[in-house]
Design an enzyme around this catalytic site. Sequence first.
Site, PDB file in Angstrom:
ATOM      1  N   LYS A 193       0.335  -1.533   0.044  1.00  0.00           N
ATOM      2  CA  LYS A 193       0.005   0.120  -0.139  1.00  0.00           C
ATOM      3  C   LYS A 193       0.879   0.950  -0.179  1.00  0.00           C
ATOM      4  CE  LYS A 193      -4.237   1.272   0.381  1.00  0.00           C
ATOM      5  NZ  LYS A 193      -5.651   0.604   0.620  1.00  0.00           N
ATOM      6  N   GLY A 218     -24.455   3.897   4.991  1.00  0.00           N
ATOM      7  CA  GLY A 218     -23.578   4.659   3.238  1.00  0.00           C
ATOM      8  C   GLY A 218     -24.257   3.835   2.067  1.00  0.00           C
ATOM      9  N   VAL A 219     -24.571   4.942   1.627  1.00  0.00           N
ATOM     10  CA  VAL A 219     -24.347   4.462   0.496  1.00  0.00           C
ATOM     11  C   VAL A 219     -24.253   5.078  -0.652  1.00  0.00           C
ATOM     12  CG1 VAL A 219     -26.919   3.316   0.979  1.00  0.00           C
ATOM     13  CG2 VAL A 219     -26.704   6.118   0.182  1.00  0.00           C
ATOM     14  N   GLY A 220     -22.744   5.743  -0.864  1.00  0.00           N
ATOM     15  CA  GLY A 220     -21.831   6.210  -1.838  1.00  0.00           C
ATOM     16  C   GLY A 220     -21.680   4.976  -2.739  1.00  0.00           C
ATOM     17  N   LYS A 221     -20.461   4.485  -3.547  1.00  0.00           N
ATOM     18  CA  LYS A 221     -20.448   4.141  -4.800  1.00  0.00           C
ATOM     19  C   LYS A 221     -20.561   2.401  -4.318  1.00  0.00           C
ATOM     20  CE  LYS A 221     -16.048   5.044  -5.447  1.00  0.00           C
ATOM     21  NZ  LYS A 221     -16.074   7.052  -4.514  1.00  0.00           N
ATOM     22  N   VAL A 222     -19.994   1.975  -3.480  1.00  0.00           N
ATOM     23  CA  VAL A 222     -20.573   0.814  -3.558  1.00  0.00           C
ATOM     24  C   VAL A 222     -21.613   0.222  -2.937  1.00  0.00           C
ATOM     25  CG1 VAL A 222     -19.218  -1.482  -2.398  1.00  0.00           C
ATOM     26  CG2 VAL A 222     -17.907   0.031  -2.503  1.00  0.00           C
ATOM     27  N   GLY A 223     -22.007   1.745  -1.922  1.00  0.00           N
ATOM     28  CA  GLY A 223     -23.641   1.019  -0.996  1.00  0.00           C
ATOM     29  C   GLY A 223     -24.950   1.426  -1.573  1.00  0.00           C
TER      30      GLY A 223
END
Length: 358
Positions: free
Chosen positions: A79, A179-184
């Site tokens: 990383k 959390g309903v961003g890109k993945v959610g």
Amino acid sequence: MSDPSSFGTHHEQVVFCHDEASGLRAIIALYSTALGPALGGTRFYPYASETEALADVLNLSQGMAYKNALAGLDLGGGKAVIIGDPRTDKSEALLRAYGRFVQTLHGRYLTACDVGTYSTDMDVVARECDFVTGRTVEHGGAGDSSVLTAFGVHQGMRAAAQFTWGDASLAGRRVGIAGVGKVGRHLARHLVEEDARVVVTDIDAEAVSRLVDQYPSIETVGSTEELIAADLDVYAPCALGGALDEHSVEALTARIVAGAANNQLAHEGIGKLVADRGIVYAPDYCVNSGGVIQVADELDPRGFSFDRTKARATGIFDTTLAVLERAASDGVTTVEAADRQAEQRIREIGRLGQIHLP
Ligand code: NAD
């Protein structure tokens, strides 16, 4: 996972990068290359100090080694962190300077996107470096990794349902997504399509209303605390880390926790607390590996294939089920079972490199 005091005892290599003119200050950590080049994203974050950045990169690189091993990839774990505010400090010169440092590792480290970096940034890094994944579709990359991350989380959640209730179907189950961003939001779609009852929350009201406009059956609540305390079958943390702590575990009504967020346990002891409460925790790095499976496919000499990657991400169901069953048979937490599985693969497959090929 490690803290800075373990540096030197576990990590293979840690590189500090500095370019005064562009303002680049970065740290690249390679936890292990036993299974192959160390793949992991670049986090661009305004760390308060270099010590804080070092602690994060050591922790995250170890997490990537375990995630890649458990996902069955022939890749080690690494990383990188860039210290700074991505909104104000990111520049072409800084990203290209970073690319030159990645290039000095000659492919021992393969970079990708993470918090604060995007596919378009990877295109810039790649102007100086041959070891970049997570690039835009126009540049031969796989594009947005959240699609397959959500698909994989859904697979892992179904495996947890199979383990808990003897039936993988989530139809009729009440699933709460924080959390309903890109993945959610992609996860919500999979669940609605499976006839689960979905309830969501997000600090971004617009993200919630966009989703509800699309899927009017989705319920909403005002806060994560409210969601956790609601009557749920499954809780899916899809926002930031540390979702499970003493308070949230105490308040949870769900039997299963399976979500996309990295580092969901606030500290190691939470794994035991969750198990003692009879909650089945599908380890974060086990179920959220769809994204890394996707970017890893960019390395395939045949070129990226969405279908091949999706087929591979389907395997997250079997991997999750195996981890949950191992935890039950070994009498350990699900996190310990996942760690054991990953360590076993690093040992067994990593050892093959000792067989000399002429
Ligand atoms: P994102 O930034 O697009 O979405 C996160 C959402 O969480 C945002 O809508 C944000 O408003 C919301 N949020 C933040 N704090 C909150 C809080 N306290 N309560 C409720 N909502 C809150 O990020 P993402 O790409 O969807 O990733 C979500 C999580 O999954 C992250 O932890 C990320 O590290 C992890 N993850 C993502 C991927 C990927 O492919 N994108 C892969 C593996 C893991």
